[in-house]
Design a protein around this motif. Structure first.
Motif, PDB file in Angstrom:
ATOM      1  N   UNK A  53     -35.470 -42.308   3.982  1.00  0.00           N
ATOM      2  CA  UNK A  53     -36.095 -41.871   5.117  1.00  0.00           C
ATOM      3  C   UNK A  53     -34.962 -42.056   6.103  1.00  0.00           C
ATOM      4  N   UNK A  54     -34.210 -43.160   6.084  1.00  0.00           N
ATOM      5  CA  UNK A  54     -33.089 -43.276   7.176  1.00  0.00           C
ATOM      6  C   UNK A  54     -31.660 -43.089   6.722  1.00  0.00           C
ATOM      7  N   UNK A  55     -31.510 -42.401   5.799  1.00  0.00           N
ATOM      8  CA  UNK A  55     -29.929 -42.564   5.065  1.00  0.00           C
ATOM      9  C   UNK A  55     -29.266 -41.488   5.875  1.00  0.00           C
ATOM     10  N   UNK A  56     -28.111 -41.702   6.162  1.00  0.00           N
ATOM     11  CA  UNK A  56     -27.189 -40.838   6.869  1.00  0.00           C
ATOM     12  C   UNK A  56     -26.205 -40.316   5.862  1.00  0.00           C
ATOM     13  N   UNK A  57     -26.278 -40.918   4.620  1.00  0.00           N
ATOM     14  CA  UNK A  57     -25.156 -40.528   3.576  1.00  0.00           C
ATOM     15  C   UNK A  57     -25.362 -39.101   2.901  1.00  0.00           C
ATOM     16  N   UNK A  58     -24.624 -38.415   2.413  1.00  0.00           N
ATOM     17  CA  UNK A  58     -24.902 -36.935   1.792  1.00  0.00           C
ATOM     18  C   UNK A  58     -25.591 -37.396   0.339  1.00  0.00           C
ATOM     19  N   UNK A  59     -26.069 -36.380  -0.066  1.00  0.00           N
ATOM     20  CA  UNK A  59     -26.925 -36.699  -1.357  1.00  0.00           C
ATOM     21  C   UNK A  59     -25.846 -37.332  -2.460  1.00  0.00           C
ATOM     22  N   UNK A  60     -24.702 -36.823  -2.534  1.00  0.00           N
ATOM     23  CA  UNK A  60     -23.769 -37.613  -3.220  1.00  0.00           C
ATOM     24  C   UNK A  60     -22.207 -37.802  -2.368  1.00  0.00           C
ATOM     25  N   UNK A  61     -21.754 -38.956  -2.219  1.00  0.00           N
ATOM     26  CA  UNK A  61     -20.242 -38.863  -1.580  1.00  0.00           C
ATOM     27  C   UNK A  61     -19.286 -38.225  -2.251  1.00  0.00           C
ATOM     28  N   UNK A  62     -19.463 -38.035  -3.491  1.00  0.00           N
ATOM     29  CA  UNK A  62     -18.178 -37.444  -3.993  1.00  0.00           C
ATOM     30  C   UNK A  62     -18.450 -35.893  -4.294  1.00  0.00           C
ATOM     31  N   UNK A  63     -19.603 -35.228  -3.833  1.00  0.00           N
ATOM     32  CA  UNK A  63     -19.854 -33.997  -3.939  1.00  0.00           C
ATOM     33  C   UNK A  63     -19.036 -33.031  -2.878  1.00  0.00           C
TER      34      UNK A  63
END
Ligand SMILES: [Zn+2]
Length: 378
Positions: free
Chosen positions: A316-326
């Motif tokens: 819910x509170x994630x500001x990360x992309x789905x995958x940081x290496x994508x």
């Protein structure tokens, strides 16, 4: 017509790097081929498909024949102009869909989810919803109840009208729970239909023959020997291989000696992420699977951390992309928290974003394997 060249074969396995040249551009192999059943990737407009680094798609002859009908596609020129995709297109023969309407429905199984109990379908058995004859299959349209007939002649004519760069011969796709006698008789039909498919071809579209034989090694080898003796442009490997994952690699390695090295090979309907290195090591050049698009529409993202359910509250509170290496556009523009919010709000854009990311992720995964082949690491 197509041409195919193998640029490198691994020292460590049967994995090979190649280039498949079609009238609508080239495909670097091994390659994952997304499924565009109804002349679209589900939830993804064609211009966004280009963002995923897709090289070729596979559309579905059975569905497109039923709706809108091949003449409507042909009036647009070909499927390429119909769907706005100026890149290579494969069409399957329609066999798999017709046959999964039959025994598949009778036994409530589908390729992705089947847990067959074996030896239930014996020689001479007929499914309830269709009639398998010497020249093809009579079935009922699920759209309007009309009785239809599909055989090798019809399948090839439809695929030519659709305008596929690569077509497949019409085969009987035996149910996974068929016994040896059933598959043997079915195989003789598939082999006759392979020759009829070649005879029916009028244009210059490439045509792949399909190797069947179910989960029986002797029949798979017999099929590989016969189908590769015919003048096809490449070879498809279809059907079920057995109940265990190892059965697939065992079967692929047993037919490998029969496959002419200079011709491309396509594995039909296989491509869970964990299967991909295994099938590539057995010399498969292209393969199609609904896995990344299917899971996207159920809220899952494929990532380097595994397959993740983005609907879970933890995101819910994630500001990360789905995958940081994508490096896909979704990962460079949106946070996981945003996509979680869209899913929770039943906004259909979420399904498009996950579909774009998942297809891109699969392509990146295979691109990495292509590099590994060149370095003799796979
Ligand atoms: Zn991404």
């Amino acid at each position: 017509m197509i041409s195919f060249s193998v640029t490198h074969t691994s020292d460590k396995s049967n994995a090979r790097r190649g280039v498949l040249l079609t009238p609508h551009g080239e495909v670097q192999t091994p390659a994952f081929i997304p499924v565009a059943t109804q002349a679209t990737i589900k939830a993804l407009p064609t211009f966004l498909l280009e963002e995923t680094t897709t090289q070729m798609i596979i559309a579905n002859t059975y569905h497109l024949h039923l709706r809108p009908g091949e003449s409507i596609i042909q009036n647009h020129g070909s499927i390429h102009s119909f769907m706005g995709w100026d890149h290579p297109v494969m069409t399957d023969s329609g066999g798999f869909q017709v046959f999964s309407l039959g025994f598949g429905k009778d036994f409530h199984s589908q390729k992705m989810t089947s847990q067959p109990s074996y030896d239930q379908v014996r020689e001479g058995a007929q499914p309830k919803l269709l009639t398998i004859g010497e020249d093809g299959v009579t079935f009922t349209s699920y759209i309007d109840g009309k009785e239809l007939f599909l055989g090798p002649q019809e399948s090839i004519t439809i695929q030519e009208q659709i305008g596929a760069d690569i077509m497949f011969s019409f085969d009987e796709c035996p149910p996974p729970f068929a016994d040896h006698a059933y598959v043997k008789t079915s195989l003789q039909k598939t082999h006759r239909w392979a020759q009829h498919s070649l005879d029916a071809r009028k244009g210059t579209n490439a045509l792949y023959g399909i190797i069947q034989g179910g989960r029986y090694k002797d029949l798979r080898e017999e099929s590989a020997r016969y189908i590769t003796s015919l003048p096809f442009d490449g070879f498809g490997i279809g059907g079920e291989f057995g109940s265990k994952k190892e059965d697939m690699t065992t079967m692929l390695s047993s037919i490998h000696p029969f496959l002419p090295p200079q011709k491309p090979r396509h594995l039909l309907g296989v491509g869970h992420l964990e299967d991909i290195p295994l099938i590539i090591k057995e010399g498969v050049d292209t393969f199609d699977c609904i896995v990344p698009t299917h899971y996207a529409r159920h809220g899952y993202a494929f990532t380097s951390q595994g397959k993740i359910d983005i609907r879970k509250r933890i995101h819910q509170d994630s500001q990360d992309p789905l995958d940081p290496s994508c490096s896909c556009r979704v990962c460079s523009h949106y946070s996981t928290g945003y996509i979680h919010h869209l899913l929770r709000s039943h906004e259909i854009a979420a399904l498009s974003l996950l579909t774009l990311h998942n297809i891109h992720y699969f392509h990146s995964y295979v691109a990495d394997l292509r590099t590994q082949i060149e370095q003799n690491k796979l």
